[in-house]
Write an enzyme that holds these catalytic residues in place. Sequence first.
Site, PDB file in Angstrom:
ATOM      1  N   HIS A 167     -13.655  -2.665   6.925  1.00  0.00           N
ATOM      2  CA  HIS A 167     -12.466  -3.391   7.389  1.00  0.00           C
ATOM      3  C   HIS A 167     -12.729  -4.152   8.683  1.00  0.00           C
ATOM      4  CE1 HIS A 167      -8.286  -3.779   8.949  1.00  0.00           C
ATOM      5  NE2 HIS A 167      -7.999  -3.901   7.660  1.00  0.00           N
TER       6      HIS A 167
ATOM      7  N   ASP B 194     -13.192   5.844   7.079  1.00  0.00           N
ATOM      8  CA  ASP B 194     -11.822   5.321   7.111  1.00  0.00           C
ATOM      9  C   ASP B 194     -11.181   5.654   5.761  1.00  0.00           C
ATOM     10  OD1 ASP B 194      -9.490   3.902   7.191  1.00  0.00           O
ATOM     11  OD2 ASP B 194     -10.394   1.968   7.629  1.00  0.00           O
TER      12      ASP B 194
ATOM     13  N   GLU C   6     -15.729   3.121   4.424  1.00  0.00           N
ATOM     14  CA  GLU C   6     -14.386   3.430   3.931  1.00  0.00           C
ATOM     15  C   GLU C   6     -14.529   4.343   2.720  1.00  0.00           C
ATOM     16  OE1 GLU C   6     -11.803   0.020   3.349  1.00  0.00           O
ATOM     17  OE2 GLU C   6     -12.993  -1.142   4.769  1.00  0.00           O
TER      18      GLU C   6
ATOM     19  N   SER D 173     -10.672  -1.555   0.399  1.00  0.00           N
ATOM     20  CA  SER D 173      -9.320  -2.094   0.274  1.00  0.00           C
ATOM     21  C   SER D 173      -9.221  -3.334  -0.575  1.00  0.00           C
ATOM     22  CB  SER D 173      -8.749  -2.389   1.667  1.00  0.00           C
ATOM     23  OG  SER D 173      -9.563  -3.336   2.345  1.00  0.00           O
TER      24      SER D 173
ATOM     25  N   ASN E 248       0.824  -1.209   0.000  1.00  0.00           N
ATOM     26  CA  ASN E 248       0.000   0.000   0.000  1.00  0.00           C
ATOM     27  C   ASN E 248       0.860   1.261   0.000  1.00  0.00           C
ATOM     28  OD1 ASN E 248      -2.445  -1.553   0.230  1.00  0.00           O
ATOM     29  ND2 ASN E 248      -1.959  -1.847   2.397  1.00  0.00           N
TER      30      ASN E 248
ATOM     31  N   LYS F  94       0.273   3.773   4.843  1.00  0.00           N
ATOM     32  CA  LYS F  94       0.042   3.378   3.453  1.00  0.00           C
ATOM     33  C   LYS F  94       0.665   4.441   2.535  1.00  0.00           C
ATOM     34  CE  LYS F  94      -3.829   0.358   4.491  1.00  0.00           C
ATOM     35  NZ  LYS F  94      -3.659   0.320   5.954  1.00  0.00           N
TER      36      LYS F  94
ATOM     37  N   HIS G 105      -7.102   4.087   2.357  1.00  0.00           N
ATOM     38  CA  HIS G 105      -6.593   3.983   0.988  1.00  0.00           C
ATOM     39  C   HIS G 105      -6.906   5.225   0.152  1.00  0.00           C
ATOM     40  CE1 HIS G 105      -5.500  -0.252   1.572  1.00  0.00           C
ATOM     41  NE2 HIS G 105      -6.560  -0.275   2.353  1.00  0.00           N
TER      42      HIS G 105
END
Length: 384
Positions: free
Chosen positions: A126, A201, A172, A176, A39, A234, A204
Site C-alpha cells: 500500500h 498489514d 500485506e 487490496s 471495504n 474495513k 483486508h
Amino acid sequence: MSAIHAANAADYAAALHALSKDDRLRGLKPRAGIDFVSNDYLALANAPRIKQAVAAALAAGTPIGAGGSRLLRGNCEEHERLEAEAAAFFRAEAALFFGGGYVANFAVLTTLPQRGDLLVLDSLVHASIHEGARAGRAEFRFSAHNDPQSVEDTIRGWRAEGGTGRVWIVVESVYSMDGDLAPLAALVAIAERHDAFLMVDEAHGTGVYGEQGRGLTAPYEGRENLVIVHTCGKALGAAGALVTAPTVLRDFMVNRCRPFIFATAPSPLVAVAVREALLILQQEPERQQRLASLVAFAHRELDRRGWQSPSRSQIVPYIVGDNARAMRLASALQARGFDVRGIRPPTVPVGTARLRIALTLNVDEDDVRALLDALVAETNGWPQ
C-alpha cells in the site's frame, strides 16, 4: 491576484489538465447504487449493536474528542480497554491504537526500523507503506510480488554488499487491488532464518479470515519478531487501526513514535465502536461464514462464465488496461445501479486500470448475479 500568484495557480491547473488528458483525474462522488466498492465486508459500518454501544457510551458521559495526545490528557479509559481486549483477542503481547491504517503503517515504519536496517517491501504494498519507508531511517528495496525467493535473494544480496543491520520484511496479507494472499508461512520461515522482523498489514484480512476473524496472521501471532496492523475501518466497520506487537516494541513506539506522541488521540467513541466490533466477531461468527459463502458463490459464478479470476478472495479485479475504457465501464455499471469504481495508476501499475469489485454482506447472491450479467452485457460477453 498578483502575476506570481496567478502563475502558481496555473502550475496546479496544468498538472490537473495533464491528469485529465491521461484519464486519471480524480473527483468525489456521492454514494449511490448497490455497494460493490466499499471495504465494509461484514456490514458492520451500520450495525445496530455498534450504534447502541456508542449511544450508551455517550449517555454515560464518554467524550466525543480525546482533547489531547495520549501522553497528555488524551489517554482515555476507552483507549486502554480497547488495547487490552484487542491484545487478548489477537493473542498478542500488546496493542496500540492509531487513528487510521495509513498513519499506523507510516508510524511503524518511521519508528521501529533503524538506520542501518533494511526494509524488504513487496512490490504491491500500500501507498502508506511506501511513504513510511521513504520517510524512515532504514534503507528499502522491493521484492517481486508474492515471491518468497525474491525476498530471500534481496536479503542475501544486501548482506553480501555489507549490510549488517536488522531486516524488516513488509507485506500485506490480502492485497487490496488484486485480492491475492501473501505466502505467509514461507515469509515467517524466511524471517526466522534471517533473524528478521515480519510486518504484515492485515487491512483486508482482519475480520474476514482466521479463527473468529483474527486474520491470516492468526497462526503466527505472539512471535517476538512479528508486527501486525489490523485496520478497524474495513471489516470492523469503525475507524482507526490497532498495531499488535511484543510489549517492548509497543513501549518503544509510545516513547519514540512521532505520529503517536504528537497527534491528538482518536475519539474515545471510536474506541468503543471497535471494542464492540471485536465482540461481534466473537459472538456472531455467522457473519464471517456468510461472507465466505458469498465469496465462494461469486467465484463459482465467475468460473461458470469462463472468467478465471486471479483472486479467490472478497476482492475481485476486472483488469481493463486502458484508463479511459475502465472509467467508461465503471460509469456504465453505475448507470445500471451498481456502485463499482474504476481504479487507475498510480494506485495500480500502468496498463492495468481495472474495476475493483468488492464482495460484502451489503449485497446478496442475486445482486452478485445481476452485476455479472451487467458486466457481460457492457463488455459484449467478457472475458476478452
